[in-house]
Design a protein around this motif. Structure first.
Motif, short mmCIF file in Angstrom:
data_model
loop_
_atom_site.label_atom_id
_atom_site.label_comp_id
_atom_site.label_asym_id
_atom_site.label_seq_id
_atom_site.Cartn_x
_atom_site.Cartn_y
_atom_site.Cartn_z
N PRO A 158 42.77 -4.83 -13.71
CA PRO A 158 42.97 -3.45 -13.22
C PRO A 158 42.20 -2.39 -13.99
N SER A 159 41.83 -2.65 -15.23
CA SER A 159 41.09 -1.65 -16.01
C SER A 159 39.58 -1.79 -15.89
N TRP A 160 39.10 -2.78 -15.15
CA TRP A 160 37.66 -3.00 -15.04
C TRP A 160 37.03 -2.02 -14.06
N PRO A 161 35.72 -1.72 -14.23
CA PRO A 161 35.03 -0.88 -13.24
C PRO A 161 34.83 -1.63 -11.94
N GLY A 162 34.63 -0.90 -10.88
CA GLY A 162 34.43 -1.54 -9.59
C GLY A 162 34.17 -0.53 -8.51
N MET A 163 34.08 -1.05 -7.28
CA MET A 163 33.80 -0.20 -6.13
C MET A 163 34.91 0.79 -5.88
N GLY A 164 36.16 0.42 -6.13
CA GLY A 164 37.29 1.30 -5.85
C GLY A 164 37.22 2.58 -6.65
N ASN A 165 36.84 2.53 -7.93
CA ASN A 165 36.75 3.72 -8.75
C ASN A 165 35.68 4.67 -8.23
N ARG A 166 34.53 4.13 -7.83
CA ARG A 166 33.46 4.98 -7.34
C ARG A 166 33.84 5.65 -6.03
N TYR A 167 34.51 4.91 -5.15
CA TYR A 167 34.92 5.50 -3.89
C TYR A 167 35.96 6.59 -4.08
N ASP A 168 36.85 6.41 -5.07
CA ASP A 168 37.82 7.47 -5.35
C ASP A 168 37.13 8.75 -5.79
N ARG A 169 36.08 8.64 -6.57
CA ARG A 169 35.36 9.82 -7.01
C ARG A 169 34.64 10.49 -5.86
N ASP A 170 34.01 9.66 -4.98
CA ASP A 170 33.28 10.23 -3.86
C ASP A 170 34.21 10.81 -2.82
N ALA A 171 35.45 10.30 -2.75
CA ALA A 171 36.38 10.77 -1.72
C ALA A 171 37.06 12.07 -2.09
N ALA A 172 36.87 12.59 -3.30
CA ALA A 172 37.50 13.84 -3.70
C ALA A 172 36.95 14.98 -2.88
N PRO A 173 37.79 15.95 -2.46
CA PRO A 173 37.31 17.07 -1.66
C PRO A 173 36.32 17.92 -2.44
N ARG A 174 35.31 18.41 -1.74
CA ARG A 174 34.29 19.23 -2.36
C ARG A 174 34.43 20.68 -1.89
N ALA A 175 34.16 21.56 -2.80
CA ALA A 175 34.18 22.97 -2.43
C ALA A 175 32.95 23.31 -1.61
N ASP A 176 33.09 24.25 -0.70
CA ASP A 176 31.98 24.67 0.16
C ASP A 176 31.16 25.73 -0.56
N HIS A 177 29.94 25.34 -1.00
CA HIS A 177 29.06 26.27 -1.69
C HIS A 177 27.79 26.42 -0.87
N THR A 178 27.91 27.03 0.27
CA THR A 178 26.77 27.22 1.15
C THR A 178 26.54 28.69 1.43
N SER A 179 26.73 29.51 0.38
CA SER A 179 26.60 30.94 0.58
C SER A 179 25.15 31.37 0.69
N THR A 180 24.22 30.60 0.15
CA THR A 180 22.80 30.93 0.20
C THR A 180 22.05 29.82 0.90
N PRO A 181 20.84 30.10 1.42
CA PRO A 181 20.05 29.03 2.06
C PRO A 181 19.79 27.84 1.13
N ALA A 182 19.56 28.10 -0.17
CA ALA A 182 19.32 27.01 -1.10
C ALA A 182 20.55 26.11 -1.22
N ASP A 183 21.75 26.74 -1.27
CA ASP A 183 22.97 25.95 -1.33
C ASP A 183 23.16 25.14 -0.06
N LEU A 184 22.76 25.71 1.08
CA LEU A 184 22.89 25.01 2.34
C LEU A 184 22.02 23.75 2.36
N TRP A 185 20.79 23.88 1.89
CA TRP A 185 19.91 22.71 1.86
C TRP A 185 20.43 21.65 0.89
N ARG A 186 20.96 22.08 -0.26
CA ARG A 186 21.51 21.11 -1.20
C ARG A 186 22.71 20.39 -0.59
N SER A 187 23.53 21.12 0.17
CA SER A 187 24.68 20.49 0.82
C SER A 187 24.24 19.48 1.86
#
Length: 234
Positions: A158-187
């Motif tokens: 249970p303490s080993w690294p694996g696919m589950g840990n990475r998916y948990d990190r990627d599944a975290a909600p992200r804040a919307d930072h698309t206030s500028t055109p540059a932020d939009l392209w990065r998003s």
């Protein structure tokens, strides 16, 4: 979720290497010669030498070997108690392989395998076949490795690294930072669709003030300065 410690990464690496080596030994041993014997038949027929491979004696080591390779992907994808379950299954597979190997090298099992190799029904093994220990030793070493890795996974997985840990990190909600055109392209480069989170994204854009659309979708014409001057003249 906390990131895996260096010790956990080392243990995971050792487990993967152990599974690869153990499975490879089990699979390779199935094709090696485990015993040699002679077939004799009634009449003036000379004895015919026969070689018996591990696959002729038992199919358990090769089957557990493929299961060990599948266990690498299973440990990487699973997490928590499911990893403990996979570890328990690997350990049981190693024990089952050892039992099958011990049963396959018994004299009566070797004799029966030589008899089965006869192309003529009257031919039988001449004495007890000679055991070649390299093949069974390879299979036994692979089975022991799978057992040890299974026990290690049962305790520490249970303490080993694996696919589950990475998916948990990627599944975290992200804040919307698309206030500028540059932020939009990065998003967009990150794979996000900013239109999904935009308020009122499914409605038509509002028309500018003073440019209300008519019934046919066209904007009405604005009065010109010339028409206003004509109304002021007597």
């Amino acid at each position: 979720m906390t990131s895996p410690t260096p010790r956990a990464r080392r243990e995971y690496g050792i487990a993967v290497v152990g599974l690869v080596v153990g499975a490879a030994l089990l699979l390779a041993s199935a094709g090696r010669v485990w015993a040699t014997g002679d077939l004799t038949a009634a009449g003036p027929v000379s004895a015919a030498p026969v070689e018996v491979t591990g696959a002729d004696l038992t199919g358990v080591p090769s089957g557990i070997g493929w299961a060990g390779l599948a266990g690498i992907a299973a440990l990487h994808a699973a997490r928590g108690r499911f990893r403990r379950l996979i570890g328990a299954l690997l350990a049981l597979g190693g024990v089952h392989s050892l039992i099958a190997i011990v049963g396959a090298v018994r004299p009566e099992a070797l004799t029966a395998a030589v008899d089965d190799a006869a192309s003529v029904g009257a031919a039988r093994a001449d004495g007890v076949p000679d055991l070649i220990v390299v093949g069974p030793a390879m299979a036994a070493a692979g089975a022991v490795l799978l057992f040890l890795v299974g026990v290690l996974a049962l305790v520490r997985a249970p303490s080993w690294p694996g696919m589950g840990n990475r998916y948990d990190r990627d599944a975290a909600p992200r804040a919307d930072h698309t206030s500028t055109p540059a932020d939009l392209w990065r998003s967009l480069d990150a794979g996000d669709d900013p239109t999904l989170d935009a308020p009122g994204g499914d409605t038509a854009p509002a028309q500018p003030a003073g440019r209300a659309a008519t019934g046919d979708g066209t904007a009405p014409a604005q009065p010109t300065a010339r028409s206003a001057d004509s109304k002021e003249k007597p």
